[in-house]
Design an enzyme around this catalytic site. Structure first.
Site, mmCIF file in Angstrom:
data_model
loop_
_atom_site.group_PDB
_atom_site.id
_atom_site.type_symbol
_atom_site.label_atom_id
_atom_site.label_comp_id
_atom_site.label_asym_id
_atom_site.label_seq_id
_atom_site.Cartn_x
_atom_site.Cartn_y
_atom_site.Cartn_z
ATOM 1 N N GLU A 105 -34.217 37.320 55.214
ATOM 2 C CA GLU A 105 -34.539 38.559 54.294
ATOM 3 C C GLU A 105 -34.821 38.111 53.000
ATOM 4 O O GLU A 105 -34.265 38.554 52.057
ATOM 5 C CB GLU A 105 -33.430 39.380 54.443
ATOM 6 C CG GLU A 105 -33.022 39.899 56.072
ATOM 7 C CD GLU A 105 -31.983 40.925 56.179
ATOM 8 O OE1 GLU A 105 -32.146 41.915 56.744
ATOM 9 O OE2 GLU A 105 -30.901 40.681 55.474
HETATM 10 C C1 TNX Z 1 -28.870 41.585 58.582
HETATM 11 S S1 TNX Z 1 -29.295 39.286 60.476
HETATM 12 C C2 TNX Z 1 -28.416 40.572 58.051
HETATM 13 C C3 TNX Z 1 -27.277 40.633 57.252
HETATM 14 C C4 TNX Z 1 -26.633 41.846 57.452
HETATM 15 C C5 TNX Z 1 -26.715 42.384 58.764
HETATM 16 C C6 TNX Z 1 -25.969 43.570 58.995
HETATM 17 C C7 TNX Z 1 -29.484 38.664 59.130
HETATM 18 C C8 TNX Z 1 -30.136 37.240 59.466
HETATM 19 N N1 TNX Z 1 -29.179 39.168 58.172
HETATM 20 O O1 TNX Z 1 -27.132 40.136 56.067
HETATM 21 O O2 TNX Z 1 -25.144 41.889 57.070
HETATM 22 O O3 TNX Z 1 -28.301 42.457 59.093
HETATM 23 O O4 TNX Z 1 -25.875 43.983 60.524
#
Ligand code: TNX
Length: 551
Positions: A349
């Site tokens: 992300e």
């Molecule tokens: C996505 S999955 C994220 C996390 C959040 C989560 C909440 C991923 C690699 N990153 O930073 O905590 O969703 O469900």
């Protein structure tokens, strides 16, 4: 919290009704022999039940011909002492329990053979994990109080049987996010111990994120000095607090000292668990950039952006040398603390707009002829990978970090979280891949859609049955051999306390365990073993599991 236990009374009568429905037909079809008492999770590859029981008492003695059985024996002794008050002693001549090193009969890593008759118990394996898992199986054959510390029971009846067992997947993991909400070392140990009871072998420890940097780094004390405390009046910006659904004025602090981490690593090792530490980079790093803005940010960068979680400007700059100097030192310290061969560096992300107005990044892109920000991220991970190589470690990353064509080592391990297809893409590219799809393995998601339920609701609900229905190898084709296993994720934005963490984790960990370990699965058979074996064990340990789950 009580509201979330969704009517325990109703739930209990519901589960009792289900139990009766299950047991009545079974008691007609099965002779009253050991079969009814064998409720092992994860289901062993092969079980032959026999007549009779072995009685373990304070007069029982053991003999071991290998130090590989030491962890297993220590574990058994610890629990016998706590639940019965006596010490299990060794004796060469009159031992009824034997631990025997036998690599010829046990070809598979982590596998074991366990034979129980009225007179004796024989445990055979080729490695320390195998002896440990044989012992876990043995303990699951005992009354559930073996895992309590009430000292209520002196004698243990163990049903006679022969078990041959080995795991289907080598990677059987779960991630706990200790950044968004902090958990004490006591809870971390409990969490690890409970994983071990279900033969999980990778504790993925999410140690840093926007809301908190939770690992002591001696060379950069402000990472925790500033980055481990959030709430009003602290240095972390308002966007990182309050905790989601948490009290607004709450100041929350916490990090793990290096000494504590060493203890936890040893504790996990004694339970056949490796710890995969995660330092989430280059985004999800608000705590780090707040602690060391001069080292991790381009001072001329005018970019303004938000992460999906609405945290502003949370990404370190990959085009300045001070970033690499700091991270190299951090990773050297992390590498000495964790013996496992991998370190997870995140990569998930990276928000749109990060570095968009950073002169340093623009200069780097011009110099290297890069066309996109994706290439900048790839460049970052190639450099991080070489730092890890220098530390003698391999890199683990989230799926986003291999989009594009990063020239990272092929030993890199990729965790696919958006869906199983992403895992297949990664495996086809030749990376060791671990499946962690949100649709099946995100234990921070609600079990069912309801305002009463804790957990996130941004993805679909993840019921116990949904977890159990996961087939990690479907459609993997020729890339199957690259799939190492599975990893559940317990992100902690909504995990305000241990009870909520337990609730979201259990009983889903039981299904995780069986998907990871057992080759042949059957939902009805699993439900029966959950009711008869696992739930009493969870109760004996006062684990706040979800009681009204749909079986
Ligand atoms: C996505 S999955 C994220 C996390 C959040 C989560 C909440 C991923 C690699 N990153 O930073 O905590 O969703 O469900």
């Amino acid at each position: 919290m009580n509201a979330w236990v969704c009517g325990v009374k109703n739930a209990d009568s519901f589960s009792t009704a289900i139990t009766l429905l299950l047991i009545i037909p079974l008691s007609f079809t099965m002779p009253m022999c050991a079969a009814g008492l064998v409720n092992i999770i994860p289901k062993p590859q092969k079980i032959i039940t026999k007549k009779g029981t072995f009685q373990l008492t304070q007069h029982t003695r053991y003999y071991s011909d290998t130090p590989l059985a030491d962890n297993a024996l220590d574990y058994l002794k610890l629990h016998l002492q706590a639940s019965s008050g006596y010490r299990l002693l060794s004796s060469k001549r009159s031992a009824q329990i034997t631990f025997h090193y036998n690599p010829k009969q046990n070809k598979k890593k982590e596998g074991y053979q366990l034979s129980i008759t009225k007179e004796k118990i024989t445990v055979e394996a080729r490695d320390s994990a195998g002896f440990f898992y044989a012992t876990i199986t043995l303990m699951q054959l005992m009354a559930p109080e073996i895992w309590s510390n009430q000292q209520k029971r002196k004698q243990w009846k163990i049903p006679a049987c022969i078990i041959e067992d080995a795991p289907h997947f080598r990677w059987r993991g779960i991630m706990l996010d200790t950044s968004r909400n902090f958990f004490s070392t006591t809870y971390i140990k409990k969490f690890i111990d409970r994983m071990a009871q279900y033969k999980l072998n990778r504790f993925h420890w999410h140690l840093t994120d926007d809301e908190g940097w939770r690992i002591e780094i001696k060379h950069y004390p402000l990472l925790t000095g500033i980055g481990a405390t959030r709430g009003p009046g602290t240095k972390l910006p308002f966007s990182t607090y309050p905790a989601m659904r948490g009290p607004k004025n709450h100041v929350q602090s916490g990090y793990y000292t290096q000494q504590e981490i060493r203890e936890i690593v040893a504790y996990a090792k004694a339970r056949a668990i490796e710890i995969l530490p995660e330092i989430d980079l280059p985004s999800h790093a608000k705590a780090a950039v707040t602690a060391y803005p001069k080292l991790l940010l381009d001072p001329q960068d005018k970019s303004q952006y938000h992460s999906v979680q609405k945290i502003s400007n949370n990404t370190i700059n990959p085009a300045i040398e001070t970033t690499y100097r700091l991270l190299e030192t951090v990773l050297k310290e992390v590498a000495t603390l964790f013996p496992f061969s991998y370190i997870h560096l995140g990569g998930d992300e990276v928000p749109k707009g990060a570095w968009a107005r950073s002169p340093a990044v623009n200069k780097l892109m011009n110099e290297k002829g890069m066309q996109s920000r994706k290439e900048v991220t790839n460049y970052f991970f190639v450099r991080m990978d070489s730092i890890l190589a220098m530390c003698g470690k391999k890199m683990a990353i989230w799926q986003e970090a291999i989009e594009g064509k990063p020239m990272v080592r092929k030993s890199t391990l990729v965790m696919a979280w958006k869906n199983t297809e992403a895992g297949i893409v990664s495996a086809k590219k030749g990376y060791a891949t671990v499946m962690a799809p949100v649709q099946f393995l995100y234990f921070d998601q609600q079990y069912i859609r309801s305002k009463q339920e804790p957990g996130h609701s941004w993805s679909s609900p993840v019921s116990l049955k949904k977890v159990y229905s996961f087939s990690p190898l479907s459609n993997t084709g020729k890339a199957t051999s690259y799939i190492q296993g599975i990893n559940a994720c317990l992100w902690s934005e909504t995990l305000l306390n241990e009870d909520i963490a337990d609730y979201l984790a259990w009983p889903r960990i039981l299904a995780l365990s069986e998907v990871a370990w057992s080759s042949n699965r059957n939902w009805n058979d699993f439900k029966h073993r959950v009711q008869k074996g696992a739930l009493p064990r969870l109760k004996a340990q006062h684990i706040n599991y979800r009681k009204c789950f749909r079986l």
